[in-house]
Motif scaffolding. Structure first.
Motif, PDB file in Angstrom:
ATOM      1  N   GLY A   1       0.829  -1.208   0.000  1.00 40.48           N
ATOM      2  CA  GLY A   1       0.000   0.000   0.000  1.00 40.48           C
ATOM      3  C   GLY A   1       0.860   1.252   0.000  1.00 40.48           C
ATOM      4  O   GLY A   1       0.476   2.283  -0.531  1.00 40.48           O
TER       5      GLY A   1
ATOM      6  N   CYS B   1      -2.991   3.550   8.755  1.00 41.12           N
ATOM      7  CA  CYS B   1      -2.072   3.909   7.667  1.00 41.12           C
ATOM      8  C   CYS B   1      -0.778   4.546   8.174  1.00 41.12           C
ATOM      9  O   CYS B   1       0.219   4.584   7.462  1.00 41.12           O
ATOM     10  CB  CYS B   1      -2.784   4.839   6.686  1.00 41.12           C
TER      11      CYS B   1
ATOM     12  N   GLU C   1       1.853   2.227   7.565  1.00 45.29           N
ATOM     13  CA  GLU C   1       2.247   1.919   6.184  1.00 45.29           C
ATOM     14  C   GLU C   1       2.853   3.168   5.530  1.00 45.29           C
ATOM     15  O   GLU C   1       4.074   3.274   5.389  1.00 45.29           O
ATOM     16  CB  GLU C   1       1.049   1.396   5.386  1.00 45.29           C
TER      17      GLU C   1
ATOM     18  N   CYS D   1      -6.525   4.042   8.236  1.00 40.91           N
ATOM     19  CA  CYS D   1      -6.600   3.255   6.992  1.00 40.91           C
ATOM     20  C   CYS D   1      -8.071   3.125   6.633  1.00 40.91           C
ATOM     21  O   CYS D   1      -8.836   2.508   7.364  1.00 40.91           O
ATOM     22  CB  CYS D   1      -5.979   1.880   7.213  1.00 40.91           C
ATOM     23  N   ASP D   2      -8.464   3.739   5.525  1.00 39.80           N
ATOM     24  CA  ASP D   2      -9.888   3.765   5.174  1.00 39.80           C
ATOM     25  C   ASP D   2     -10.083   3.603   3.665  1.00 39.80           C
ATOM     26  O   ASP D   2     -10.704   4.451   3.012  1.00 39.80           O
ATOM     27  CB  ASP D   2     -10.531   5.067   5.670  1.00 39.80           C
ATOM     28  N   PRO D   3      -9.558   2.524   3.091  1.00 37.10           N
ATOM     29  CA  PRO D   3      -9.612   2.409   1.623  1.00 37.10           C
ATOM     30  C   PRO D   3     -11.042   2.252   1.097  1.00 37.10           C
ATOM     31  O   PRO D   3     -11.764   1.353   1.512  1.00 37.10           O
ATOM     32  CB  PRO D   3      -8.782   1.147   1.345  1.00 37.10           C
TER      33      PRO D   3
ATOM     34  N   VAL E   1      -7.062  -0.843  -2.736  1.00 34.70           N
ATOM     35  CA  VAL E   1      -5.873  -0.038  -2.412  1.00 34.70           C
ATOM     36  C   VAL E   1      -5.702   1.032  -3.495  1.00 34.70           C
ATOM     37  O   VAL E   1      -4.740   1.034  -4.261  1.00 34.70           O
ATOM     38  CB  VAL E   1      -4.627  -0.948  -2.287  1.00 34.70           C
TER      39      VAL E   1
ATOM     40  N   CYS F   1      -5.163   5.633  -1.207  1.00 35.39           N
ATOM     41  CA  CYS F   1      -3.790   5.110  -1.131  1.00 35.39           C
ATOM     42  C   CYS F   1      -2.850   5.679  -2.206  1.00 35.39           C
ATOM     43  O   CYS F   1      -1.687   5.976  -1.915  1.00 35.39           O
ATOM     44  CB  CYS F   1      -3.835   3.596  -1.235  1.00 35.39           C
TER      45      CYS F   1
ATOM     46  N   ARG G   1      -2.021   9.209  -1.596  1.00 36.31           N
ATOM     47  CA  ARG G   1      -1.371   9.286  -0.275  1.00 36.31           C
ATOM     48  C   ARG G   1       0.123   8.977  -0.387  1.00 36.31           C
ATOM     49  O   ARG G   1       0.932   9.507   0.352  1.00 36.31           O
ATOM     50  CB  ARG G   1      -2.073   8.324   0.685  1.00 36.31           C
TER      51      ARG G   1
END
Ligand code: SF4
Length: 486
Positions: A292, A371, A374, A413-415, A420, A424, A427
């Motif tokens: 991601g 997130c 990541e 994290c809110d895809p 993704v 993402c 981001r």
């Protein structure tokens, strides 16, 4: 557990390290264990169950495909991404797969591949594999967890604590940023030089160098593929790939347009977007440290390689402006040659050291800490690495890595749609720019700072623990809950 840089930078396929790479490796491991236990011949079918975040967003992240192909014996680093759809069509049409490519077994997805929203006890990304004989009796069962960045562990690994000690005698074992810097200072090493010495416990010098340069080649190929491949990303959100048009626009501009002081930002955005569009399409990517967030480190490394003048020279170490500054600040008297490739290797080793600190002291899994684990971690790795190759002191490297994470704390994290793609892809572009800025802020300072990297890592871990599960790769909160899909 001692972690090698090659465990953080793994060649795999998109779109997710925890939801695609990890499940494929787990399925392959389970199939291999059946072969090792001489159970292959008795196996008539396999049931794979995915729990928690894998259950909630596994389909959007390609976990279903990953499990099926892993059972067929595929590994993320070897599979040809262009062959995947044909193989899945064959398996789905025939209702059978070839276990490890050797034994035909019944596999009907609605019955044998199940998604559950509840968590297994240890981690939100749980998987249970069970093998059955002709009488539909279970002959083997194993539980695995995909703990971020493509790492998997099984229940035996967890017994006695999630991290088992190992006896690899690293010359410079560090468990915190403070310890890492102290070891560097005591031994007159940069972070990348310290990592180089540690890596030699697993590989020869040539393997470390060639392995990291190969990682860089795959990153560059991923950028090129991203700006070549047109079209709509899979999954149903109808997200159009932007990298090809952006590439055409930027390459049509004369080099002199780089006189625009912000033109470089467009290129950094392009590098990151290209990688993450490839990732979203299931292409070949390098986890860095996750899929991601795979665009940030390649984007910042492309930025360094193309736009930072020191990157282009093959000159004696002491004569590069950047290395000269660092050596002077740290009292190093070296007279060796440094090449462009050396500095690529140094970048990846330093990034790896910072990634290890997060992996060991917090998490690099969006399902665990959101997130920040990541994109935040990738940004921190890239900022620290860029600072070292630009000649920053140890304290400036630590400062850059700390700044980069400090301003990602709490990132959820809110895809959207569990894919993704949104937020993402963009981001990663934002994360790459932030990494460059963090490095610039650190390089303009003298290395002194109030918040240490260790403190920010601990804060990230605690913030992740307090974060509601709907913000941890379940696609039930944030943008995922507020953006209407049509
Ligand atoms: S929002 Fe961040 S953590 Fe979540 S899938 Fe996207 S890149 Fe990964």
């Amino acid at each position: 557990m001692a972690i090698s840089v090659f465990e953080l930078f793994k060649i795999g396929i998109g779109p997710s390290s925890s939801h695609t790479v990890g499940p494929m490796r787990a399925a392959l491991k389970f199939a291999t264990s059946l072969q090792a236990g001489k159970l292959l011949a008795q196996t008539q079918t396999i049931k794979a169950e995915l729990f928690g975040s894998l259950g909630a967003t596994g389909k959007g992240h390609g976990s279903d495909k990953a499990v099926i192909l892993g059972l067929e014996g595929e590994a993320p680093e070897q599979i040809d991404p262009t062959s995947i759809e044909t193989r899945l069509t064959r398996i789905r049409t025939q209702g059978q797969l070839f276990l490890l490519g050797k034994k035909a077994i019944a596999f009907c997805e609605p019955e044998h591949l199940l998604f559950h929203w509840q968590n297994l006890p240890f981690h939100p990304n749980g998987m249970r594999f069970s093998a059955y004989n002709t009488a539909y009796e279970a002959i083997a069962t194993q539980v695995y967890y995909s703990v971020g960045g493509g790492f998997i562990i099984n229940e035996e690994d967890i017994r006695g604590g999630p991290i088992q000690p190992d006896d690899i005698p690293l010359p410079y074992r560090f468990r915190s940023a403070a310890q890492l810097i102290e070891l560097c200072e005591q031994n007159n090493l940069s972070i990348s030089q310290l990592m180089w010495e540690n890596e030699k416990c697993w590989h020869s010098e040539e393997e470390v160098r060639q392995g990291l340069l190969h990682i860089w080649e795959v990153m560059q190929a991923c950028v090129r593929n991203g700006w070549k491949h047109e079209g709509i990303l899979p999954g149903g959100l109808k997200v159009k790939r932007r990298a090809p048009a952006l590439y055409r626009q930027l390459s049509a501009q004369p080099e002199s347009s780089l006189d625009d002081p912000l033109a470089i930002i467009d290129w950094v955005n392009l590098y990151a977007i290209a990688v993450n569009e490839e990732n979203a399409a299931g292409g070949r990517v390098v986890t860095a440290p996750t899929n991601g967030a795979a665009g940030i480190i390649p984007a910042v490394l492309h930025y360094y390689d193309r736009f930072c003048s020191d990157a282009k020279k093959d000159v004696p170490l002491a004569q590069t402006k950047a290395e000269g500054r660092r050596q002077k600040a740290e009292g190093i008297d070296a007279d060796t040659q440094t090449t462009r490739s050396d500095r690529i290797v140094s970048f990846l080793l330093t990034a790896g050291a910072i990634g290890i600190l997060y992996k060991e002291n917090a998490s690099i899994s969006g399902a665990d800490v959101g997130c920040q684990g990541e994109v935040g971690v990738a940004c921190s790795m890239a900022a620290g690495a860029l600072t070292e190759v630009l000649g920053g002191t140890l304290k400036q490297v630590e400062n850059a890595a700390e700044i980069a994470m400090e301003h990602h704390l709490g990132l959820t994290c809110d895809p959207v749609g569990g894919l993704v793609q949104i937020p993402c892809i963009e981001r990663n572009a934002m994360g790459a720019i932030k990494a460059i800025n963090a490095s610039r802020i650190a390089l303009r300072g003298d290395g002194r700072h109030i918040v240490s990297l260790d403190k920010v890592i601990a804060t990230m871990r605690m913030t992740g623990a307090d974060m509601h599960s709907k913000y941890k790769e379940t696609a039930r909160g944030g943008l995922a809950a507020n953006v209407i899909q049509c």
